[in-house]
Design an enzyme around this catalytic site. Structure first.
Site, mmCIF file in Angstrom:
data_model
loop_
_atom_site.group_PDB
_atom_site.id
_atom_site.type_symbol
_atom_site.label_atom_id
_atom_site.label_comp_id
_atom_site.label_asym_id
_atom_site.label_seq_id
_atom_site.Cartn_x
_atom_site.Cartn_y
_atom_site.Cartn_z
ATOM 1 N N HIS A 1 0.820 -1.220 0.000
ATOM 2 C CA HIS A 1 0.000 0.000 0.000
ATOM 3 C C HIS A 1 0.851 1.265 0.000
ATOM 4 O O HIS A 1 1.791 1.396 0.798
ATOM 5 C CB HIS A 1 -0.917 0.015 1.224
ATOM 6 C CG HIS A 1 -1.672 1.303 1.365
ATOM 7 N ND1 HIS A 1 -2.773 1.612 0.579
ATOM 8 C CD2 HIS A 1 -1.469 2.387 2.163
ATOM 9 C CE1 HIS A 1 -3.204 2.822 0.906
ATOM 10 N NE2 HIS A 1 -2.433 3.315 1.856
ATOM 11 N N HIS B 1 -9.093 -4.791 -1.732
ATOM 12 C CA HIS B 1 -10.331 -4.062 -2.031
ATOM 13 C C HIS B 1 -10.724 -4.353 -3.471
ATOM 14 O O HIS B 1 -9.929 -4.920 -4.232
ATOM 15 C CB HIS B 1 -10.089 -2.553 -1.833
ATOM 16 C CG HIS B 1 -8.920 -2.079 -2.639
ATOM 17 N ND1 HIS B 1 -9.013 -1.760 -3.978
ATOM 18 C CD2 HIS B 1 -7.600 -1.948 -2.303
ATOM 19 C CE1 HIS B 1 -7.805 -1.438 -4.423
ATOM 20 N NE2 HIS B 1 -6.929 -1.543 -3.434
ATOM 21 N N HIS C 1 -10.832 1.085 -5.983
ATOM 22 C CA HIS C 1 -9.989 1.764 -6.968
ATOM 23 C C HIS C 1 -9.118 0.715 -7.634
ATOM 24 O O HIS C 1 -9.072 -0.444 -7.194
ATOM 25 C CB HIS C 1 -9.114 2.847 -6.307
ATOM 26 C CG HIS C 1 -8.088 2.316 -5.375
ATOM 27 N ND1 HIS C 1 -8.389 1.877 -4.098
ATOM 28 C CD2 HIS C 1 -6.759 2.113 -5.522
ATOM 29 C CE1 HIS C 1 -7.282 1.452 -3.509
ATOM 30 N NE2 HIS C 1 -6.280 1.577 -4.358
ATOM 31 N N GLU D 1 -7.077 -5.008 -8.841
ATOM 32 C CA GLU D 1 -5.755 -5.347 -8.311
ATOM 33 C C GLU D 1 -5.584 -6.851 -8.065
ATOM 34 O O GLU D 1 -4.526 -7.412 -8.361
ATOM 35 C CB GLU D 1 -5.476 -4.531 -7.039
ATOM 36 C CG GLU D 1 -5.322 -3.057 -7.365
ATOM 37 C CD GLU D 1 -5.121 -2.169 -6.148
ATOM 38 O OE1 GLU D 1 -4.745 -2.668 -5.071
ATOM 39 O OE2 GLU D 1 -5.353 -0.954 -6.270
HETATM 40 ZN ZN LIG Z 1 -3.848 0.385 -1.067
#
Ligand SMILES: [Zn+2]
Length: 278
Positions: free
Chosen positions: A64, A108, A120, A139
């Site tokens: 992240h 996510h 996102h 992702e």
């Molecule tokens: Zn992230």
């Protein structure tokens, strides 16, 4: 029974227990301190599950932002931690063909998902969407295909409910742990962190103790379509020879193999993201 020896864990932050807002995952905000503590809690719960399943070596990639979210001394002693940015393979740095399984924690859903917490795709500010061989991919889809390129099956994902559904669509048979249920992009019903920790430990152990799904492989050559949030970004990314502009905000490239494709995608996102920073 087969016992996996080496596992790779990629850990993001938006899908960690209890986290619901960008300020909580922003290291420049005072609310970040509690969120990074929650993050390492979810990680250590996953490490415990892997150890209970008999895993001998665990490599963790902090995935992240600046990729320095977890304090090394807080991370379970059994794990190696890959931290810092930029890293050659970003969220997946450290993955190679020596691993028996890849696991994803704190994940996510892709941008535009209904009730996907903080949804996102790689860059909230620069990227509107990514498609690989014509399939809209977030992702988990991108990263599980890189694991698959190295022959490594993706066996487990913890994150919000929408992320678990997305993972199940990309890798049938993947084991998942939902730690929160979004009721909007910035709000969710959350398990208590202690409870999500117990769930993650149990589900990781389960995932590593049963037959694995097939490694997720995308067909080569690989077509990448990268849809930006502004046309300025395409103006700049047009400078990369392999990318051709499709329309005002979309670039397209075709690559011989998946590692090359993901390299080009990430280069495009880095460069596009810099285009608006003047
Ligand atoms: Zn992230």
């Amino acid at each position: 029974m087969y016992k996996p020896g080496r596992v790779f864990i990629s850990i993001d932050m938006e899908g960690i227990s209890g986290i619901v807002n960008w300020v909580e995952v922003d290291r420049n905000n005072s609310e970040y301190a509690f969120a990074r503590k929650l993050m390492v809690g979810d990680l250590n719960a996953a490490v415990e599950g892997a150890l209970e399943a008999g895993v001998k070596e665990i490599v963790v990639s902090d995935a992240h932002g600046g990729m320095r979210n977890m304090r090394p001394e807080d991370v379970h002693e059994a794990a190696y931690l890959v931290r810092g940015s930029p890293k050659p393979n970003g969220m997946m740095e450290g993955i190679d063909d020596s691993f028996d399984a890849a696991l994803y924690v704190g994940y996510h859903s892709m941008k535009g998902t209904v009730n996907g917490i903080l949804c996102h795709t790689i860059s909230g500010s620069a990227v509107d969407g990514v498609s690989i061989n014509g399939r809209e991919t977030g992702e988990f889809g991108l990263n599980s295909a890189l694991a698959g390129f190295y022959g490594v099956p993706s066996v487990f994902l913890a994150g919000d409910y929408a992320a678990t559904k997305e993972a199940e669509a990309f890798v049938p048979g993947v084991t998942t742990a939902a730690v929160k249920w979004a009721v909007g992009r910035y709000s969710a019903k959350c398990l208590h962190p202690n409870e999500s920790g117990k769930l993650i430990t149990a589900k990781v152990k389960e995932a590593l103790s049963k037959p694995f799904p097939e490694p997720r492989c995308v067909e080569e050559p690989v077509e990448v379509k990268l849809r930006f949030t502004s046309s300025t970004m395409c103006d700049i990314v047009s400078l990369i020879p392999s990318f051709k502009r499709v329309d005002g905000r979309t670039m397209r490239g075709e690559y011989v193999d998946y590692q090359t494709a993901i390299n080009a995608l990430r280069a495009g996102i880095y460069l596009g993201g810099a285009a608006e920073r003047r």
